[in-house]
Design an enzyme around this catalytic site. Structure first.
Site, PDB file in Angstrom:
ATOM      1  CB  SER A  44      -1.077   0.136   1.434  1.00  0.00           C
ATOM      2  OG  SER A  44      -0.186   0.597   2.325  1.00  0.00           O
ATOM      3  CB  ILE A  45      -0.274   4.330  -1.293  1.00  0.00           C
ATOM      4  CG1 ILE A  45       0.839   5.722  -1.309  1.00  0.00           C
ATOM      5  CG2 ILE A  45      -1.016   5.080  -0.373  1.00  0.00           C
ATOM      6  CD1 ILE A  45       0.151   6.987  -2.347  1.00  0.00           C
ATOM      7  CE  LYS A  46      -3.433   5.690   4.515  1.00  0.00           C
ATOM      8  NZ  LYS A  46      -3.219   6.972   4.494  1.00  0.00           N
ATOM      9  CG  ASP A  47       4.540   0.339   3.026  1.00  0.00           C
ATOM     10  OD1 ASP A  47       3.290  -0.251   2.967  1.00  0.00           O
ATOM     11  OD2 ASP A  47       4.809  -0.939   1.865  1.00  0.00           O
ATOM     12  CB  ALA A  50       4.434   3.848   7.460  1.00  0.00           C
TER      13      ALA A  50
END
Length: 455
Positions: A44-47, A50
């Protein structure tokens, strides 16, 4: 170091492909590209954000060696934080909501995180909410740091430094429109800030969901709690205003129904062969609703946030789609009942109204059940049988507020739900459903008798 060789898995974050869409956007004149963020190691793009949040916290001395990362997450941010924690030697405690897919929770636990599941349908300030629980855990846990993705500026900055420049390079500066689902606001606003600095004419479209406050706040400046009610779509929309949502960078919001989001999530896979998650379906549904905004010769980029493996029990499960009323089984829909005036628009009672008043409303309107409201929001229900039983067992209950005896709230269903599927949703434990016409902002109560009459 040779190309595409890394010291750890964290080195593989970013530089995701841009893929042209064809079949799902065949009715759109512009050229549409998808930024496919499933290629990140946490899928996901959240990597991106994060890792940025962790590294910035380390530099600021907020996250100490051997410490614990705490966060409220819908799943994807937690996965990115868990990846960073494994490589860097931290523990993780995450809170999430009970509407998130089981696959997301299982994945976080597989990466060694402790996961606490909290109720969805409570206010953010409620001590049971996943926001409140994560804040309490930060105070109680020694050497802990809460990432706070909603307000942490490192979230948007990660996309200003990576996602925006990648899109600028991949489109050779020809991007005209950016379409992104909005949750924390970091992805859209960080990317938009970079692109608008390069090319001020870029139009930025935020995809919102019904039940969220973003669209009305952008258009009116009013935070309207009446806009808030439970919704199924994961990863976008909020019932508060995160600091990472910079409304000045967003040209307009478009709201999408849960039903359309689920259907288009599955269609992206069937028509494009790209296995994506729920927010991608929302983005495509919103893109199609906005199609009159895109002209021939223009370049549109839509962001696909995460991977479909996290939704195999939902959008990719025929039984779940039928249970939710999203399956296409043919025949008339709830809209036909509304059109034929078989049902009436919603009438409810406030939770602080007396039980006697609720009984009078039910008698006057010939209702066998009625929704219970809190400042206009549906928070419970009251059935004729339960009301009768309560008043028989305690005659004085008639003077008490309805909240003392209210039952569980009726579930919402989309007005396009086939009547064949509605029949299975109404039973003794749930004697009615709330049919929602989202664009018209109208809600109707539908009982078993209404469905029987239609059948």
């Amino acid at each position: 170091m040779p190309k595409n060789v890394h010291d750890s898995i964290l080195g593989t974050i970013g530089q995701t492909p841009l893929v042209r869409l064809n079949r799902v956007v065949s009715d759109i004149e512009a050229t549409v590209w998808a930024k496919v963020e499933t290629f990140n190691p946490g899928n996901s793009i959240k990597d991106r954000m994060a890792l940025k949040m962790v590294e910035d916290a380390e530099k600021a001395g907020l996250l100490l060696p051997g410490g614990t990362i705490i966060e409220g997450t819908s799943g994807n941010t937690g996965m990115g934080l868990a990846l960073a924690a494994i490589v860097k030697g931290y523990k993780c405690i995450f809170t999430t909501t009970d509407k998130q897919s089981k696959e997301k929770v299982d994945a976080l636990r597989a990466f060694g995180a402790e996961v606490i599941v909290c109720p969805t349908d409570v206010d953010p300030e409620d001590p049971r909410s996943y926001y409140s629980v994560s804040s309490r855990l930060e105070k109680e846990t020694p050497r802990s740091w809460k990432a706070n993705q909603y307000d942490n500026p490192s979230n948007a900055q990660a996309h200003y430094e990576t996602t925006g420049p990648e899109l600028w390079e991949q489109t050779e500066g020809k991007i005209d429109h950016l379409v992104v689902g909005v949750g924390t606001g970091g992805t859209l606003c960080g990317t938009a800030r970079f692109l608008k600095e390069k090319k001020p004419s870029v139009k930025v479209w935020g995809i919102d969901t019904y039940g969220s406050v973003f669209k009305k706040y952008k258009e009116t400046g009013v935070f309207d709690k009446h806009e808030i009610y439970p919704y199924v779509t994961e990863g976008i929309g909020e019932d508060f205003l995160p600091r990472n949502v910079d409304f000045s960078l967003i040209d307009a919001f478009e709201k999408v129904t849960d039903r359309d989001a689920a259907i288009w999530t599955a269609e992206i896979v069937r028509q494009e062969g790209i296995w994506v998650g729920n927010s991608a379906g929302s983005a495509i549904a919103g893109l199609k609703q906005l199609k009159h905004q895109f002209k021939k010769g223009e370049t549109v980029v839509v962001v696909f946030h995460d991977h479909g493996t996290r939704y195999v029990g939902k959008m990719f499960n025929p039984d779940w789609m039928a249970q939710m009323g999203y399956a296409d089984v043919g025949g008339p829909t709830a809209r036909e009942l509304v059109k034929n005036k078989t049902v009436t628009e919603l009438v409810g009672v406030e939770e602080n109204d007396t039980v006697e008043h609720a009984a009078e409303q039910m008698r006057k309107n010939d209702f066998s059940q009625i929704p219970v409201l809190r400042s206009g929001r549906i928070v419970g229900s009251l059935s004729e049988a339960h009301l009768y039983g309560s008043m028989v067992s305690d005659a004085d209950i008639r003077h008490q507020p309805v909240r003392k005896i209210m039952q569980k709230a009726f579930r919402y269903v989309d007005i396009e739900t086939p009547i064949k599927l509605l029949a299975g949703m109404i039973h003794p434990e749930s004697p009615a459903v709330l049919v929602r016409d989202f664009p018209a902002d109208k809600t109707y109560i539908l009982t078993g008798y209404d469905v029987l009459a239609a059948i």
